[in-house]
Design a protein around this motif. Structure first.
Motif, PDB file in Angstrom:
ATOM      1  N   HIS A  42      47.276  53.350  44.634  1.00 18.16           N
ATOM      2  CA  HIS A  42      46.278  52.513  43.970  1.00 18.16           C
ATOM      3  C   HIS A  42      46.967  51.762  42.834  1.00 18.16           C
ATOM      4  O   HIS A  42      47.578  52.373  41.961  1.00 18.16           O
ATOM      5  CB  HIS A  42      45.148  53.380  43.402  1.00 18.16           C
ATOM      6  N   ALA A  43      46.894  50.440  42.862  1.00 19.09           N
ATOM      7  CA  ALA A  43      47.441  49.620  41.773  1.00 19.09           C
ATOM      8  C   ALA A  43      46.368  49.503  40.702  1.00 19.09           C
ATOM      9  O   ALA A  43      45.293  48.951  40.943  1.00 19.09           O
ATOM     10  CB  ALA A  43      47.831  48.237  42.285  1.00 19.09           C
ATOM     11  N   SER A  44      46.657  50.046  39.530  1.00 21.95           N
ATOM     12  CA  SER A  44      45.670  49.992  38.457  1.00 21.95           C
ATOM     13  C   SER A  44      45.492  48.552  37.987  1.00 21.95           C
ATOM     14  O   SER A  44      46.311  47.678  38.274  1.00 21.95           O
ATOM     15  CB  SER A  44      46.092  50.888  37.288  1.00 21.95           C
ATOM     16  N   LYS A  45      44.423  48.306  37.259  1.00 19.53           N
ATOM     17  CA  LYS A  45      44.169  46.968  36.722  1.00 19.53           C
ATOM     18  C   LYS A  45      45.016  46.675  35.502  1.00 19.53           C
ATOM     19  O   LYS A  45      45.137  45.535  35.085  1.00 19.53           O
ATOM     20  CB  LYS A  45      42.692  46.816  36.365  1.00 19.53           C
ATOM     21  N   ASN A  46      45.610  47.696  34.925  1.00 19.13           N
ATOM     22  CA  ASN A  46      46.406  47.551  33.714  1.00 19.13           C
ATOM     23  C   ASN A  46      47.683  46.769  34.017  1.00 19.13           C
ATOM     24  O   ASN A  46      48.452  47.141  34.895  1.00 19.13           O
ATOM     25  CB  ASN A  46      46.758  48.940  33.178  1.00 19.13           C
ATOM     26  N   GLY A  62      43.973  46.604  40.887  1.00 16.33           N
ATOM     27  CA  GLY A  62      42.606  47.085  41.059  1.00 16.33           C
ATOM     28  C   GLY A  62      42.229  47.497  42.462  1.00 16.33           C
ATOM     29  O   GLY A  62      41.102  47.260  42.891  1.00 16.33           O
ATOM     30  N   GLY A  63      43.144  48.161  43.166  1.00 16.12           N
ATOM     31  CA  GLY A  63      42.784  48.631  44.495  1.00 16.12           C
ATOM     32  C   GLY A  63      43.951  49.274  45.223  1.00 16.12           C
ATOM     33  O   GLY A  63      45.057  49.380  44.709  1.00 16.12           O
ATOM     34  N   ILE A  64      43.681  49.692  46.439  1.00 18.93           N
ATOM     35  CA  ILE A  64      44.681  50.321  47.293  1.00 18.93           C
ATOM     36  C   ILE A  64      45.643  49.242  47.784  1.00 18.93           C
ATOM     37  O   ILE A  64      45.210  48.213  48.304  1.00 18.93           O
ATOM     38  CB  ILE A  64      44.017  51.030  48.494  1.00 18.93           C
ATOM     39  N   VAL A  65      46.950  49.488  47.604  1.00 16.38           N
ATOM     40  CA  VAL A  65      47.962  48.518  48.025  1.00 16.38           C
ATOM     41  C   VAL A  65      48.987  49.113  48.985  1.00 16.38           C
ATOM     42  O   VAL A  65      49.860  48.411  49.469  1.00 16.38           O
ATOM     43  CB  VAL A  65      48.689  47.893  46.812  1.00 16.38           C
ATOM     44  N   CYS A 101      39.102  48.868  44.813  1.00 19.22           N
ATOM     45  CA  CYS A 101      38.366  50.077  44.460  1.00 19.22           C
ATOM     46  C   CYS A 101      38.778  50.491  43.051  1.00 19.22           C
ATOM     47  O   CYS A 101      39.800  50.047  42.542  1.00 19.22           O
ATOM     48  CB  CYS A 101      38.600  51.211  45.456  1.00 19.22           C
ATOM     49  N   LYS A 102      37.968  51.334  42.448  1.00 22.06           N
ATOM     50  CA  LYS A 102      38.266  51.832  41.110  1.00 22.06           C
ATOM     51  C   LYS A 102      39.304  52.936  41.182  1.00 22.06           C
ATOM     52  O   LYS A 102      39.342  53.701  42.131  1.00 22.06           O
ATOM     53  CB  LYS A 102      37.003  52.386  40.459  1.00 22.06           C
TER      54      LYS A 102
END
Length: 126
Positions: A42-46, A62-65, A101-102
């Motif tokens: 999951h790539a965070s939004k940060n 902001g989602g699965i990569v 996804c979160k």
């Protein structure tokens, strides 16, 4: 929203990108794990790590990569990428087109929109 059976691990960019495209073979953490097996990336939004690089390469947030396999947890490793207290040793990483996804701390069960589930399941079979 449905959850998937695989756990996910949130990782900041550009580290997700390095795992998927540059041979990064360890994910550094300050906590150990006994987990072994496939896990979603999951790539965070940060984007505090390297904002210019993230934006220049249009790295997804902001989602699965991707998906990877964790095969060990070590406190020492002969890898240019190792720099933490603990390293989750990575094998067989492969990218997946962004599935929003979160994220969450630690290993978590991601909630994926029903419309995205077939695409995720197809990517995991390949």
């Amino acid at each position: 929203m449905p959850t998937v059976s695989l756990k996910a691990l949130s990782i900041r960019q550009p580290w997700c990108h390095h795992i998927l495209y540059d041979g990064k073979d360890v994910e550094n953490r300050d906590w150990p794990t006994n987990f072994r097996g496939r896990v979603l990336i999951h790539a965070s939004k940060n984007e505090s790590e390297d904002r210019e690089l993230i934006r220049a390469k249009k790295m997804p947030l902001g989602g699965i990569v991707g998906v990877m396999e964790i095969v060990d947890c070590v406190s020492k490793m002969n890898s240019q990428w190792f720099c933490g207290d603990f390293g989750f040793v990575i094998r067989n990483a492969k990218p997946i087109d962004l599935i929003p996804c979160k994220g969450a701390l630690g290993f978590f069960s991601p909630e994926i929109a029903a419309a995205d589930m077939p695409r995720l399941q197809k990517a995991l079979r390949q």
